[in-house]
Scaffold this motif. Structure first.
Motif, PDB file in Angstrom:
ATOM      1  N   GLY A 196       0.750   4.040  -8.278  1.00 17.75           N
ATOM      2  CA  GLY A 196       1.545   4.998  -7.546  1.00 17.75           C
ATOM      3  C   GLY A 196       1.305   4.980  -6.070  1.00 17.75           C
ATOM      4  O   GLY A 196       1.623   5.954  -5.371  1.00 17.75           O
ATOM      5  N   LEU A 197       0.789   3.835  -5.550  1.00 22.27           N
ATOM      6  CA  LEU A 197       0.454   3.772  -4.122  1.00 22.27           C
ATOM      7  C   LEU A 197       1.622   3.264  -3.275  1.00 22.27           C
ATOM      8  O   LEU A 197       1.621   3.483  -2.056  1.00 22.27           O
ATOM      9  N   ILE A 198       2.555   2.523  -3.877  1.00 23.73           N
ATOM     10  CA  ILE A 198       3.687   1.981  -3.119  1.00 23.73           C
ATOM     11  C   ILE A 198       4.977   2.230  -3.884  1.00 23.73           C
ATOM     12  O   ILE A 198       4.960   2.647  -5.049  1.00 23.73           O
ATOM     13  N   GLN A 199       6.078   1.881  -3.234  1.00 23.11           N
ATOM     14  CA  GLN A 199       7.378   2.112  -3.843  1.00 23.11           C
ATOM     15  C   GLN A 199       7.834   0.898  -4.661  1.00 23.11           C
ATOM     16  O   GLN A 199       7.325  -0.213  -4.513  1.00 23.11           O
ATOM     17  N   LYS A 200       8.849   1.125  -5.475  1.00 24.85           N
ATOM     18  CA  LYS A 200       9.416   0.070  -6.318  1.00 24.85           C
ATOM     19  C   LYS A 200      10.028  -1.046  -5.473  1.00 24.85           C
ATOM     20  O   LYS A 200      10.003  -2.224  -5.862  1.00 24.85           O
ATOM     21  N   SER A 201      10.539  -0.711  -4.306  1.00 26.05           N
ATOM     22  CA  SER A 201      11.174  -1.718  -3.448  1.00 26.05           C
ATOM     23  C   SER A 201      10.199  -2.807  -3.037  1.00 26.05           C
ATOM     24  O   SER A 201      10.584  -3.973  -2.859  1.00 26.05           O
ATOM     25  N   ASP A 202       8.914  -2.474  -2.858  1.00 25.66           N
ATOM     26  CA  ASP A 202       7.925  -3.487  -2.503  1.00 25.66           C
ATOM     27  C   ASP A 202       7.754  -4.509  -3.615  1.00 25.66           C
ATOM     28  O   ASP A 202       7.625  -5.714  -3.378  1.00 25.66           O
ATOM     29  N   VAL A 203       7.746  -4.024  -4.848  1.00 25.35           N
ATOM     30  CA  VAL A 203       7.635  -4.929  -5.997  1.00 25.35           C
ATOM     31  C   VAL A 203       8.853  -5.838  -6.073  1.00 25.35           C
ATOM     32  O   VAL A 203       8.744  -7.044  -6.325  1.00 25.35           O
ATOM     33  N   LEU A 204      10.027  -5.262  -5.836  1.00 23.71           N
ATOM     34  CA  LEU A 204      11.265  -6.047  -5.898  1.00 23.71           C
ATOM     35  C   LEU A 204      11.304  -7.105  -4.785  1.00 23.71           C
ATOM     36  O   LEU A 204      11.745  -8.232  -5.002  1.00 23.71           O
TER      37      LEU A 204
END
Length: 439
Positions: A196-204
């Motif tokens: 929960g440290l970053i957003q989903k957009s970073d993974v994408l």
């Protein structure tokens, strides 16, 4: 339900099998082997050698300037012409007093003559043909130099294709290393997302980068196959699915000191020999104004029966012929060859100047590429250090994922640009050797 673990193991096994099958089709080849194979099998080299053989055959035709020509013939004739009929008797050496009877002379009836004849012609002095022979010899030497230049050009093309294949493997290596780094970033980003440290957009974004590099890797593999096919064509080998392995790409360091164009370069020598051939044709056409002297001879057997050879005779002599006027044909032929010679001289002068300019330009290109290589090496070091710093800060949550991915992409780009500069330098170095005929 299907066990996902088993499916993964099967898929992994299939991939290993495919990779091992591809590896079996790859054979290492050195630059020396590639050049030697092309020198033997390349189609352009073979055609240039055939041109040389044809030029030699044309030169050997001029042996007729010194060697005799001999003809052998057998003739069967029948006539009732009074003149020819009496001539048959003379040739057969069978004339009697009765043959002078006016009735027989006027009405000889059918007479036959069977003759075997050997004729010979021997050139004694034909100055125009002597110079034409010298021109044919110069033309043969011109084709020899052309064949040598063709082989040198194919050698350069092989080196160029080999270097391009090295570049394809280097690009694949850089992309594989980049993919490994990006996958690590993707895994790290996924872990941060799970926490929960970053957003989903970073993974994408990380996944997009993985997909982009995997697509580039597939294209790099195709480039390896295409480069191998091009190298195989230059070597004159049959089409096959075999892919070549090469030495790793590294800068080819050679001493570049030759500034002046060598007049002994094979293409320049070929043009000089062609000019010599034209000069000989000018002299040959001028010599056509002089008389010709030739010897001739014949030996003849005659008989009234098909296989009889009772009478024999010979004829020998020397002939002097002089073409005083040929309707200005010889005069204008001389002018035509002179204009052709002058044109070839201008072409030679222009070719030498253009070649010297190309040699100077290539040397400057080498200097520019060396500067570019030095700059790219520094850029790779700087990009690598920047990536290391950003990666450490990313672990601490001080840098966003986009900046890290951009830094990694920048490092890969700098490595590819360095490899591209080295490839260009090596190809230019080979071209410089081709222009200056350095061994």
């Amino acid at each position: 339900m299907i066990d996902k673990k088993k499916v993964s193991i099967i898929a992994l096994g299939i991939m290993v099998f495919i990779l091992s099958a591809n590896a079996q089709d790859r054979r290492y080849i050195s630059i020396t082997e590639a050049v030697e194979t092309a020198s033997r099998n390349n189609a352009n080299v073979k055609m240039s050698e055939l041109d040389t053989k044809m030029a030699n055959a044309n030169y050997r035709q001029t042996d007729a300037v010194f060697l005799p020509q001999v003809d052998l013939g057998y003739t069967a004739m029948s006539t009732n012409n009074p003149l020819n009929a009496f001539g048959f008797l003379l040739q057969q050496q069978t004339v009697t007093a009765m043959d002078f009877d006016p009735a027989k002379l006027n009405n000889p009836g059918a007479r036959q003559d069977y003759s075997a004849k050997v004729e010979a012609k021997l050139p004694l002095l034909n100055m125009d043909m002597i110079y034409a022979r010298k021109g044919a010899k110069a033309q043969e030497e011109a084709y020899k130099y052309k064949a040598q230049r063709t082989k040198e050009y194919i050698e350069y093309e092989v080196k160029k294709a080999y270097t391009q294949l090295q570049m394809s493997y280097q690009a694949q290596s850089v992309l594989e290393a980049s993919l490994k780094d990006v996958k690590q970033i993707h895994q790290s980003v996924t872990n941060f997302y799970d926490q929960g440290l970053i957003q989903k957009s970073d993974v994408l974004n990380a996944q997009v980068q993985v997909n982009t590099i995997e697509s580039a890797l597939a294209k790099a593999e195709s480039n390896i196959h295409n480069a191998s096919d091009g190298l195989r064509l230059l070597m004159g080998l049959e089409s096959a699915e075999e892919v070549y392995l090469t030495d790793s790409l590294s800068q080819k360091i050679e001493s570049v000191q030759n500034n002046m164009l060598s007049i002994g370069r094979s293409d320049i020598m070929a043009m000089n020999k062609a000019l010599d051939a034209t000069n000989m044709m000018v002299k040959s056409s001028k010599m056509a104004f002089l008389p010709r002297i030739n010897a001739f001879g014949a030996y003849q057997l005659n008989d009234s029966k098909p296989l009889g050879f009772n009478a024999n005779s010979y004829l020998v002599g020397i002939n002097l012929s002089w073409n005083i006027f040929s309707g200005n044909q010889n005069k204008n032929k001389v002018k035509s060859y002179q204009f052709q010679r002058d044109k070839m001289q201008e072409e030679l002068n222009l070719h030498v100047k253009q070649s010297q300019l190309e040699l100077d330009k290539t040397k400057r290109d080498l200097r520019d590429l060396q500067i570019e290589i030095n700059k790219q090496k520094a850029s790779v070091k700087q990009a690598d250090e920047a990536l290391r710093i950003l990666a450490n800060r990313h672990k601490e949550g001080l840098v966003n994922t986009t900046d890290l991915l951009m830094s990694q992409a920048q490092l890969s780009q700098q490595k590819l640009m360095l490899a591209q500069a080295i490839m260009s330098y090596n190809i230019t170095q080979s071209y410089f050797e081709f222009l200056s005929e350095l061994e």
